[in-house]
Design a protein around this motif. Structure first.
Motif, PDB file in Angstrom:
ATOM      1  N   UNK A 292      33.308  21.519  39.764  1.00 15.08           N
ATOM      2  CA  UNK A 292      32.168  22.145  39.091  1.00 15.08           C
ATOM      3  C   UNK A 292      30.852  21.635  39.678  1.00 15.08           C
ATOM      4  N   UNK A 293      30.808  20.338  39.990  1.00 11.78           N
ATOM      5  CA  UNK A 293      29.598  19.790  40.606  1.00 11.78           C
ATOM      6  C   UNK A 293      29.346  20.434  41.971  1.00 11.78           C
ATOM      7  N   UNK A 294      30.421  20.531  42.763  1.00 11.42           N
ATOM      8  CA  UNK A 294      30.279  21.145  44.084  1.00 11.42           C
ATOM      9  C   UNK A 294      29.882  22.610  43.953  1.00 11.42           C
ATOM     10  N   UNK A 295      30.476  23.324  42.992  1.00 17.17           N
ATOM     11  CA  UNK A 295      30.145  24.728  42.775  1.00 17.17           C
ATOM     12  C   UNK A 295      28.672  24.901  42.449  1.00 17.17           C
TER      13      UNK A 295
ATOM     14  N   UNK B 157      22.504  26.753  47.262  1.00 12.48           N
ATOM     15  CA  UNK B 157      22.272  27.050  48.671  1.00 12.48           C
ATOM     16  C   UNK B 157      22.356  25.847  49.574  1.00 12.48           C
ATOM     17  N   UNK B 158      22.762  24.676  49.057  1.00 10.75           N
ATOM     18  CA  UNK B 158      22.866  23.488  49.903  1.00 10.75           C
ATOM     19  C   UNK B 158      24.017  23.632  50.892  1.00 10.75           C
ATOM     20  N   UNK B 159      23.882  23.020  52.067  1.00  4.88           N
ATOM     21  CA  UNK B 159      24.970  23.006  53.047  1.00  4.88           C
ATOM     22  C   UNK B 159      26.006  21.980  52.626  1.00  4.88           C
ATOM     23  N   UNK B 160      27.167  22.019  53.279  1.00  8.37           N
ATOM     24  CA  UNK B 160      28.200  21.036  52.958  1.00  8.37           C
ATOM     25  C   UNK B 160      27.706  19.613  53.209  1.00  8.37           C
TER      26      UNK B 160
ATOM     27  N   UNK C  96      24.416  14.341  48.578  1.00  6.37           N
ATOM     28  CA  UNK C  96      24.022  14.320  47.174  1.00  6.37           C
ATOM     29  C   UNK C  96      25.104  13.661  46.306  1.00  6.37           C
ATOM     30  N   UNK C  97      26.381  13.939  46.613  1.00  4.22           N
ATOM     31  CA  UNK C  97      27.482  13.449  45.786  1.00  4.22           C
ATOM     32  C   UNK C  97      28.157  12.209  46.359  1.00  4.22           C
TER      33      UNK C  97
ATOM     34  N   UNK D  69      16.474  27.624  48.958  1.00  3.30           N
ATOM     35  CA  UNK D  69      17.033  26.316  49.216  1.00  3.30           C
ATOM     36  C   UNK D  69      16.582  25.263  48.215  1.00  3.30           C
ATOM     37  N   UNK D  70      15.360  25.315  47.744  1.00  3.01           N
ATOM     38  CA  UNK D  70      14.857  24.267  46.861  1.00  3.01           C
ATOM     39  C   UNK D  70      13.806  24.861  45.954  1.00  3.01           C
ATOM     40  N   UNK D  71      13.628  24.213  44.811  1.00  2.00           N
ATOM     41  CA  UNK D  71      12.612  24.701  43.884  1.00  2.00           C
ATOM     42  C   UNK D  71      11.248  24.561  44.532  1.00  2.00           C
ATOM     43  N   UNK D  72      10.412  25.568  44.397  1.00  2.00           N
ATOM     44  CA  UNK D  72       9.079  25.545  44.989  1.00  2.00           C
ATOM     45  C   UNK D  72       8.103  26.143  44.004  1.00  2.00           C
ATOM     46  N   UNK D  73       6.826  25.781  44.116  1.00  2.00           N
ATOM     47  CA  UNK D  73       5.835  26.359  43.199  1.00  2.00           C
ATOM     48  C   UNK D  73       5.812  27.871  43.326  1.00  2.00           C
TER      49      UNK D  73
END
Length: 831
Positions: A741-744, A750-753, A759-760, A817-821
């Motif tokens: 579930x974390x990987x999902x 949108x993170x790469x492997x 991250x994990x 890919x990442x949160x942005x303003x």
């Protein structure tokens, strides 16, 4: 023309636009997936709801040109006589405070500088811009819709359910629109399903294939598109006047990095499905790089993920493989043959020791590649081909590749190539040639030749020096006797094997041979002696902890007559054998457990439950090409149909199946429980009497025109209609672990492997294993489908996606890919 299979995407796009007062929405997807068709369908719907809908097609715009400039130019707003005016100003001046939906198609290759677009949005508080491209044009965009290929039916889907698949509906719609005459019987629908699988659900490829249905039969079309092992798919069938699959695949390939492209070329050396371990083994690159590149190929649908046991398998579509072979600048050095031989050696050793091994599973997955490699070697050196054939024979016994192995061995014997082999390999060649001859349809007619070959092989084996090979030879003799109906031979061989196993202190072999002896004794001496032997085998297997032998023993004991087994205390239930076989991932064992469950439920009068288990066995046998086991399941289906007197179609179905197996029924019955012959005879008599001579003969004749595969489809569909147990679990109940579930969640962001691994705090290989396991459990084929399935089934929610929250509770569009303003003048998503 109606857009097939895109209602969910259409509704989603309309809702996205209606939901925000201003902002950018990205519609992305691989070439040929139908983004423009989706947009073209959505615009008339939007026109009834929005005050102004503008559409610009930027195909053909100069590569690298500013996006806003090209939009303004396409709308006729710029350049003007006043050459000091900027395109952004001209566009903003016309839109101003009006509510406008501006859809720009084919924005790939344009300079998508976000600052200029944000400048326009800041001046136009009610402007919504929809950008259609192969990938997101603006990483700051907070809205997105990824268009995936259409749903394709699995091989096990019934014809009725197959007609509901979006890809099948699209094919039928397009073919009928050009006047193609489609015969939508079981075989025709199955062929359409195969065409849709071979094209990967890509709408463009499906439409181009449908255009050929006016000239080619559905079966021929499926055959030419890639169901020919070792031969390329005919890409010319998927070329049209305005667009073709080659151009779309070329555009997709242009999206790849050099490392991803090299990996694709290496993977094109496989001819069918391949395990993840095989992919990483044949590519000369760091593991992390290979896994990241493989993830990208899966996302672009160049590589497909399939369900498999014990691990998921991967595959290139035949059209992708053919494209790579056509246009790759030189294929890589042929490292696959060396890998196949190394794997065969490992698998052969594991089978001789009766130990589980990933190598055995991988040989079975790569069986198409082994068949092709064997034929290649045979054209060069019959002895070399013979050596590889005996190494894979035990792993591939029961698969359709048996025929190739038998052919290779026959050729080696005929030309004397076997005499050039060392004694151990020569012995194995003689023994396995006897086995393959026994498995042939007319094997019972060659009993003397089978015995002669087996004797020549065993004469070369010293049981004391090589007990494992001696035991394999005895087990082959046991199986030959069962196949040809010579159960005295089976009993003698099992007794000899037991002596060798005990002398060499090989308890696992002793347990297996006790079970084999029990089967032979059941036919020759009756069930009481068989129960005693099977009980002894179960006790031995439990003492040594051999899970496979335990499951086999449980299966055999529960197959014997109930009056005898009741006298043997503490015999586990067949449900325990199902659990063990499932955990071991042994398909052969699982098949026989399903057969035992079928017999048990039928004896108890629970015909609906018997239908359930028989269908599962048929599906397993059909997937793996086990036509002998399929034939046995067809006999069980006849027995079940004979019990459904309330179904007016049951007798006709039974008679058709009799027509399929009528030439091989004696051989099939010899390999089944002795009581089956009498039960089958009674069923035939009953069906014949109820139908009458004319209807019975007609139905049997109809069955005679069906292939075993076609009969398995008919039988499976009928069994499913009468099965009383639910077979499939919903995706959200498919058992994702907490780590999966974390990987999902992180896949969905949108993170790469590699980024997920960091991250994990995991290795990249571990993340890749989790990813393909997720795809298997959710029954999806890539990141986009996994994200959609997770959202649809509540596995993760939207809440933390906006804030970068925990993996167990959030979902985010895979586009950004990442949160942005948010761009100035935009608002966040309303919940």
């Amino acid at each position: 023309m109606k857009l097939a299979g895109r209602k969910r995407e259409l509704d989603r796009l309309v809702c996205l636009i209606a939901d925000i007062p201003t902002g950018v929405i990205h519609v992305t997807g691989s070439p040929g997936v139908g983004k423009s068709a989706l947009l073209g369908t959505a615009l008339p719907v939007l026109a009834t709801r929005e005050p102004a809908v503008w559409h610009v097609d930027l195909r053909g715009a100069d590569r690298g040109a500013p996006l806003v400039d090209e939009i303004a130019r396409a709308l006729g707003l710029w350049p003007t006589l006043d050459d000091t005016q900027r395109a952004s100003g001209a566009l903003a001046g016309v839109v101003a405070a009006s509510r406008v939906v501006l859809a720009a198609d084919h924005v790939d290759g344009l300079d998508d500088s976000a600052s200029e677009l944000r400048e326009v949005l800041a001046c136009c508080p009610r402007l919504v811009v929809v950008l259609v491209s192969r990938r997101a044009a603006d990483p700051d965009g907070d809205r997105g819709l990824e268009v995936a290929p259409l749903e394709v039916p699995s091989e096990d889907t019934s014809p009725t359910a197959m007609l509901d698949a979006a890809s099948v509906r699209l094919f039928i719609q397009r073919a009928q629109s050009i006047g193609a005459h489609l015969v939508l019987d079981a075989d025709g629908v199955a062929a359409i399903g195969e065409i849709c699988r071979l094209t990967g659900g890509l709408p463009l490829a499906i439409e181009l294939a449908a255009a050929r249905a006016r000239l080619l039969s559905l079966e021929k079309l499926a055959h030419e598109l890639g169901s020919r092992p070792g031969e390329p798919a005919d890409l010319d069938l998927l070329e049209g006047a305005g667009a073709g699959i080659r151009e779309n695949l070329r555009v997709t390939r242009d999206l790849l990095t050099p490392a991803q492209d090299r990996l694709l070329v290496h993977l094109a050396t496989f001819h069918g499905r391949f395990p993840l371990g095989a992919a990483t083994a044949i590519v000369p690159a760091p593991l992390g790089e290979v896994l990241d590149s493989l993830g990208r190929l899966i996302d672009l649908r160049l590589v497909e993920v399939h369900q498999g046991r014990p691990e998921p398998t991967l595959a290139l579509l035949p059209i992708v493989r053919s494209f790579v072979h056509e246009f790759a600048e030189g294929m890589p050095e042929p490292v696959l043959p060396d890998y196949l031989r190394q794997l065969a050696e490992e698998a052969s050793a594991a089978r001789a020791r009766l130990t589980p091994s990933d190598a055995v599973d991988r040989v079975r997955v790569l069986r198409r590649d082994y068949a092709i490699e064997l034929r290649r070697l045979a054209s060069l050196d019959a002895a070399d081909a013979c050596s590889l054939a005996v190494q894979v024979a035990s792993s591939l016994e029961g698969f359709e590749e048996d025929a190739t192995i038998g052919e290779i061995l026959e050729t080696a014997l005929a030309v004397g190539a076997v005499d050039r082999l060392e004694d151990e390999t020569r012995a194995a060649a003689w023994v396995w040639s006897a086995r393959m001859l026994a498995l042939s349809p007319d094997g019972v007619q060659h009993s003397e030749l089978i015995a002669h070959r087996w004797a020549r092989g065993t004469a070369l084996i010293d049981p004391e020096a090589n007990p494992l090979l001696a035991l394999q030879a005895r087990m082959i003799a046991v199986q030959n006797g069962t196949t040809t109906g010579d159960f005295e031979l089976s009993a003698r061989a099992a007794t000899e094997g037991l002596r060798i196993a005990r002398s060499a202190a090989l308890p696992a072999w002793a347990a297996r041979l006790e079970l084999s002896l029990a089967g032979a004794v059941h036919h020759t001496q009756g069930p009481e002696a068989a129960v005693a032997l099977a009980r002894a085998s179960l006790d031995r297997a439990q003492r040594i902890g051999d899970a496979s032998s335990i499951a086999w023993a449980i299966t055999v004991l529960n197959t014997l007559p109930a009056a005898q087994t009741r006298q043997a205390p503490m015999i586990p239930d067949l449900e325990d054998a199902v659990s063990l076989a499932d955990r071991l991932g042994d398909p052969v064992l699982l098949s026989f457990v399903y057969a035992a469950m079928t017999m048990q439920e039928q004896r108890a009068g629970r015909t609906g439950s018997a239908a359930h288990w028989c269908a599962r066995r048929l599906e397993l046998a059909r997937r793996r090409g086990w036509w002998t086991l399929s034939g046995m399941s067809l006999i069980h289906t006849v027995l079940i149909a004979d019990s459904f007197r309330s179904d007016p179609d049951a007798d006709v179905v039974a008679a058709r199946l009799m027509g399929v197996i009528r030439l091989d029924v004696d051989r099939l019955l010899r390999s089944m429980a002795p009581s089956t012959r009498a039960l089958f005879g009674d069923a035939v008599t009953g069906v014949h009497a109820r139908l009458g001579d004319l209807r019975y003969a007609s139905a049997v004749a109809e069955g005679g025109m069906l292939s075993t595969a076609g009969a398995a489809t008919v039988a499976t569909e009928w069994l499913h209609r009468h099965a009383v147990e639910a077979v499939a679990a919903a995706p959200h109940a498919s058992g994702l672990s907490a780590r999966e579930r974390e990987v999902l969640q992180l896949l969905a962001t949108g993170l790469t492997n590699k980024e997920i691994a960091q991250r994990l705090h995991l290795s990249v290989k571990t993340v890749m294993h989790h990813s393909v396991s997720i795809y298997r459990k959710l029954a999806v084929r890539g990141r986009a489908e996994a994200t959609a399935a997770a959202y649809r089934n509540g596995l993760i929610t939207l809440d933390a996606a906006e804030t970068g929250g925990s993996a167990s509770t959030s979902l985010r569009s895979p586009i950004s890919r990442a949160a942005a303003p948010a761009p100035r003048g935009s608002t966040r998503r309303r919940r």
